[in-house]
Scaffold this active site. Structure first.
Site, PDB file in Angstrom:
ATOM      1  N   GLU A  22      65.362  46.873  15.313  1.00 43.09           N
ATOM      2  CA  GLU A  22      64.261  47.703  15.816  1.00 43.09           C
ATOM      3  C   GLU A  22      64.686  49.158  15.978  1.00 43.09           C
ATOM      4  OE1 GLU A  22      61.172  47.064  16.087  1.00 43.09           O
ATOM      5  OE2 GLU A  22      61.279  44.924  15.660  1.00 43.09           O
ATOM      6  N   TYR A  35      57.999  50.369  23.174  1.00 39.45           N
ATOM      7  CA  TYR A  35      57.806  49.620  21.929  1.00 39.45           C
ATOM      8  C   TYR A  35      58.983  48.681  21.666  1.00 39.45           C
ATOM      9  CZ  TYR A  35      57.943  48.388  17.042  1.00 39.45           C
ATOM     10  OH  TYR A  35      58.041  47.673  15.885  1.00 39.45           O
ATOM     11  N   ASP A  70      52.861  50.823  18.253  1.00 38.68           N
ATOM     12  CA  ASP A  70      53.479  51.825  17.378  1.00 38.68           C
ATOM     13  C   ASP A  70      52.412  52.332  16.426  1.00 38.68           C
ATOM     14  OD1 ASP A  70      53.123  49.757  15.562  1.00 38.68           O
ATOM     15  OD2 ASP A  70      55.126  49.921  14.701  1.00 38.68           O
TER      16      ASP A  70
END
Length: 352
Positions: A36, A119, A137
């Site tokens: 991520e 996020y 996002d």
């Protein structure tokens, strides 16, 4: 819009057509975290080889916490936004000292870690631990704008907060649905895939969309104008003289000690000065060495998120005896060099 039907359709589509990505073959929160962070501001196809190499060389939180900076920056070389990996190492040290080396499983604890925002915390919480926390996002903001035909400016913080509530409602567990449709990981990753492959910023492929019949923007013919995404940002231009300095078969490179874009990365010396003469004088003041810039090469431009570097590249020689900061081309290959200065190096190679 029928929220329940939306959830069913998008999860069914994900199980049938979701992307096969290396980090989707594990529930290890460390691996998901690495992926991520790498995926921030970076395309999936670019990330894949970096992710695999990083996990092989630093397979655990402990390995990352103990790694030296040159190693982690070399592993990150070319991905850009190097602050991300610097923060990852700081967060790994946090986990080792505050959580006994175990990645925290609560969203509220994750968001306290260095470099992990809402996020990333939501993605890790849902994918690794199955917590019903929606991810917000660019992809999910765009999908929600179109599905509900919302004209709120998604660049604004208040819009993101309102859309977070919608995502959390869409992902909330429902007792009558069963485990397949109560899977936060599948829902969030389905939204990511839909935004990346079908509900794209320009020219969405609505004919292939599993939820096209539920999309209010599609029904209104407004899929091409939504979302509203008006950013208030300007890029500043900075002009440098950047010198590729040689003594014999070695080149002068320095490790950036200043906090900022290229902290702890290696590069060529550059100054915001008006002339090669002034560059030579400034270099002598800093390093006590006489140099001569011999040839202008070209301007190399590098774009960061909020600034543009214009690097006017010169070839030069070091006139005084020295052994400091000098590296052979082979040694330079092992150093973590910023992408901007890799461009400078290529310009020098083309000139030679």
């Amino acid at each position: 819009m029928n929220d329940l039907e939306f959830r069913r359709r998008i999860i069914d589509w994900y199980h049938a057509d979701g992307r096969d990505l290396p980090w989707r073959h594990t529930n290890d929160p460390y691996c998901i975290w690495v992926s991520e962070i790498m995926l921030q501001q970076t395309q999936v196809d670019t990330v894949k080889p970096y992710y695999l190499r990083f996990i092989v060389q630093l397979p655990t939180i402990s390995d990352l916490a103990c790694a030296n900076d040159d190693q982690i920056f070399k592993l990150w070389e070319g991905l850009g936004y190097y602050r991300r990996v610097r923060h990852m190492k700081e967060a790994a040290i946090q986990i080792m000292t505050e959580y006994d080396g175990v990645f925290p499983d609560r969203y509220e604890d994750m968001i306290k870690l260095k470099g992990i925002g809402p996020y990333t915390a939501a993605a890790i919480a849902s994918i690794a631990f199955g917590h019903p926390k929606g991810v917000i996002d660019g992809n999910t903001l765009r999908i929600l704008s179109r599905i509900y035909a919302l004209s709120d400016n998604i660049a604004l913080t208040r819009t993101k907060k309102a859309f977070q509530q919608r995502m959390d409602a869409l992902i909330a567990p429902l007792p009558d649905l069963g485990p397949v449709y109560n899977d936060p990981s599948a829902f969030n990753q389905a939204m990511m895939d839909l935004g990346a492959t079908i509900c794209t910023p320009r020219q969405p492929i609505c004919s292939s969309c599993p939820v096209q019949l539920l999309c209010a923007a599609r029904q209104m013919g407004r899929e091409g104008v939504l979302p509203v995404n008006i950013k208030d940002s300007t890029k500043s231009d900075i002009y440098y003289i950047t010198a590729i300095l040689r003594r014999g078969d070695r080149y002068f490179m320095v490790k950036n000690k200043k906090e900022g874009l290229l902290h702890d990365l290696y590069g060529f010396v550059q100054y915001e000065v008006e002339s090669p003469i002034r560059f030579e004088e400034t270099f002598y003041d800093d390093y006590g060495l006489n140099i001569r810039l011999e040839q202008y090469v070209k301007e190399v431009k590098h774009v960061f998120s909020h600034r543009i570097w214009h690097m006017n590249v010169y070839m030069g020689v070091i006139l005084d005896e020295t052994e400091e900061h000098l590296y052979t081309p082979e040694e330079i290959l092992s150093l973590p060099v910023s992408t901007a200065h890799q461009k400078v190096a290529r310009a020098g190679e083309e000139y030679r």
